[in-house]
Design a protein around this motif. Structure first.
Motif, PDB file in Angstrom:
ATOM      1  N   SER A   1      47.354 -55.331 -10.458  1.00 57.52           N
ATOM      2  CA  SER A   1      45.907 -55.253 -10.236  1.00 57.52           C
ATOM      3  C   SER A   1      45.291 -56.611  -9.924  1.00 57.52           C
ATOM      4  O   SER A   1      44.224 -56.689  -9.328  1.00 57.52           O
ATOM      5  CB  SER A   1      45.211 -54.615 -11.437  1.00 57.52           C
ATOM      6  OG  SER A   1      45.374 -55.429 -12.580  1.00 57.52           O
TER       7      SER A   1
ATOM      8  N   LYS B   1      45.771 -57.710  -1.678  1.00 62.92           N
ATOM      9  CA  LYS B   1      46.482 -56.703  -0.883  1.00 62.92           C
ATOM     10  C   LYS B   1      47.729 -57.316  -0.239  1.00 62.92           C
ATOM     11  O   LYS B   1      48.792 -56.715  -0.214  1.00 62.92           O
ATOM     12  CB  LYS B   1      45.590 -56.176   0.242  1.00 62.92           C
ATOM     13  CG  LYS B   1      44.589 -55.158  -0.151  1.00 62.92           C
ATOM     14  CD  LYS B   1      43.834 -54.743   1.107  1.00 62.92           C
ATOM     15  CE  LYS B   1      42.910 -53.607   0.875  1.00 62.92           C
ATOM     16  NZ  LYS B   1      42.221 -53.203   2.112  1.00 62.92           N
TER      17      LYS B   1
ATOM     18  N   ASP C   1      48.038 -46.535  -4.473  1.00 61.26           N
ATOM     19  CA  ASP C   1      46.761 -46.300  -5.153  1.00 61.26           C
ATOM     20  C   ASP C   1      45.676 -47.229  -4.619  1.00 61.26           C
ATOM     21  O   ASP C   1      44.543 -46.803  -4.380  1.00 61.26           O
ATOM     22  CB  ASP C   1      46.889 -46.490  -6.670  1.00 61.26           C
ATOM     23  CG  ASP C   1      47.673 -45.371  -7.324  1.00 61.26           C
ATOM     24  OD1 ASP C   1      47.905 -44.331  -6.676  1.00 61.26           O
ATOM     25  OD2 ASP C   1      48.064 -45.546  -8.499  1.00 61.26           O
ATOM     26  N   ARG C   2      46.019 -48.489  -4.436  1.00 59.85           N
ATOM     27  CA  ARG C   2      45.036 -49.466  -3.950  1.00 59.85           C
ATOM     28  C   ARG C   2      44.548 -49.098  -2.562  1.00 59.85           C
ATOM     29  O   ARG C   2      43.356 -49.079  -2.287  1.00 59.85           O
ATOM     30  CB  ARG C   2      45.661 -50.864  -3.947  1.00 59.85           C
ATOM     31  CG  ARG C   2      44.857 -51.935  -3.260  1.00 59.85           C
ATOM     32  CD  ARG C   2      44.036 -52.794  -4.205  1.00 59.85           C
ATOM     33  NE  ARG C   2      44.759 -53.342  -5.307  1.00 59.85           N
ATOM     34  CZ  ARG C   2      45.289 -54.561  -5.336  1.00 59.85           C
ATOM     35  NH1 ARG C   2      45.186 -55.348  -4.308  1.00 59.85           N
ATOM     36  NH2 ARG C   2      45.912 -54.975  -6.409  1.00 59.85           N
TER      37      ARG C   2
ATOM     38  N   THR D   1      44.822 -46.191  -0.977  1.00 58.82           N
ATOM     39  CA  THR D   1      44.200 -44.871  -0.941  1.00 58.82           C
ATOM     40  C   THR D   1      42.773 -44.943  -1.467  1.00 58.82           C
ATOM     41  O   THR D   1      41.870 -44.341  -0.897  1.00 58.82           O
ATOM     42  CB  THR D   1      45.020 -43.869  -1.775  1.00 58.82           C
ATOM     43  OG1 THR D   1      46.340 -43.825  -1.263  1.00 58.82           O
ATOM     44  CG2 THR D   1      44.428 -42.482  -1.726  1.00 58.82           C
ATOM     45  N   SER D   2      42.555 -45.694  -2.519  1.00 59.28           N
ATOM     46  CA  SER D   2      41.219 -45.782  -3.111  1.00 59.28           C
ATOM     47  C   SER D   2      40.235 -46.491  -2.184  1.00 59.28           C
ATOM     48  O   SER D   2      39.037 -46.244  -2.245  1.00 59.28           O
ATOM     49  CB  SER D   2      41.271 -46.500  -4.458  1.00 59.28           C
ATOM     50  OG  SER D   2      41.555 -47.875  -4.276  1.00 59.28           O
ATOM     51  N   GLU D   3      40.733 -47.354  -1.318  1.00 57.09           N
ATOM     52  CA  GLU D   3      39.866 -48.096  -0.409  1.00 57.09           C
ATOM     53  C   GLU D   3      39.732 -47.424   0.955  1.00 57.09           C
ATOM     54  O   GLU D   3      38.965 -47.875   1.794  1.00 57.09           O
ATOM     55  CB  GLU D   3      40.392 -49.519  -0.241  1.00 57.09           C
ATOM     56  CG  GLU D   3      40.330 -50.312  -1.524  1.00 57.09           C
ATOM     57  CD  GLU D   3      40.959 -51.684  -1.415  1.00 57.09           C
ATOM     58  OE1 GLU D   3      41.343 -52.088  -0.304  1.00 57.09           O
ATOM     59  OE2 GLU D   3      41.054 -52.362  -2.446  1.00 57.09           O
TER      60      GLU D   3
ATOM     61  N   PRO E   1      36.887 -41.696   3.130  1.00 54.36           N
ATOM     62  CA  PRO E   1      37.111 -40.272   2.889  1.00 54.36           C
ATOM     63  C   PRO E   1      36.798 -39.419   4.127  1.00 54.36           C
ATOM     64  O   PRO E   1      36.992 -38.218   4.116  1.00 54.36           O
ATOM     65  CB  PRO E   1      36.136 -39.968   1.754  1.00 54.36           C
ATOM     66  CG  PRO E   1      35.031 -40.941   1.949  1.00 54.36           C
ATOM     67  CD  PRO E   1      35.687 -42.190   2.491  1.00 54.36           C
TER      68      PRO E   1
END
Length: 68
Positions: free
Chosen positions: A7, A11, A33-34, A36-38, A41
Motif C-alpha cells: 500500500s 503504482k 486491487d489498486r 481496479t479501484s482507480e 466505472p
C-alpha cells in the motif's frame, strides 16, 4: 522473507515488484486491487455498425491527442 508494504508503493514500484516476483500472489492481488479501484466505472456498448466503429476510432484519436 518479509512482505513489503504494497500500500505504500507507488503504482510504478508495485508494477515493478509484480514483474520481478511473478509468483507472489499477494503482490499481484494488491496490484489488481489498486488498478481496479482507480479504474473508471464507465462502460460502453459494443459498436454495432461500421459508422459506430469509425466514431469510436475518432473519439479514441481525440482522447490520445488530449493526453499528449
Amino acid at each position: 522473507m518479509i512482505e513489503p508494504d504494497f500500500s505504500s508503493m507507488s503504482k510504478t514500484e508495485l508494477r515493478a515488484f509484480v514483474i520481478a516476483h511473478p509468483d507472489n500472489k499477494a503482490a499481484f492481488r494488491a496490484f489488481v486491487d489498486r488498478f481496479t479501484s482507480e479504474a473508471s466505472p464507465e462502460t460502453f456498448d459494443i459498436p454495432k455498425s461500421n459508422a459506430e466503429i469509425e466514431e469510436v476510432e475518432i473519439l479514441i484519436k481525440q482522447k490520445l491527442e488530449q493526453l499528449r
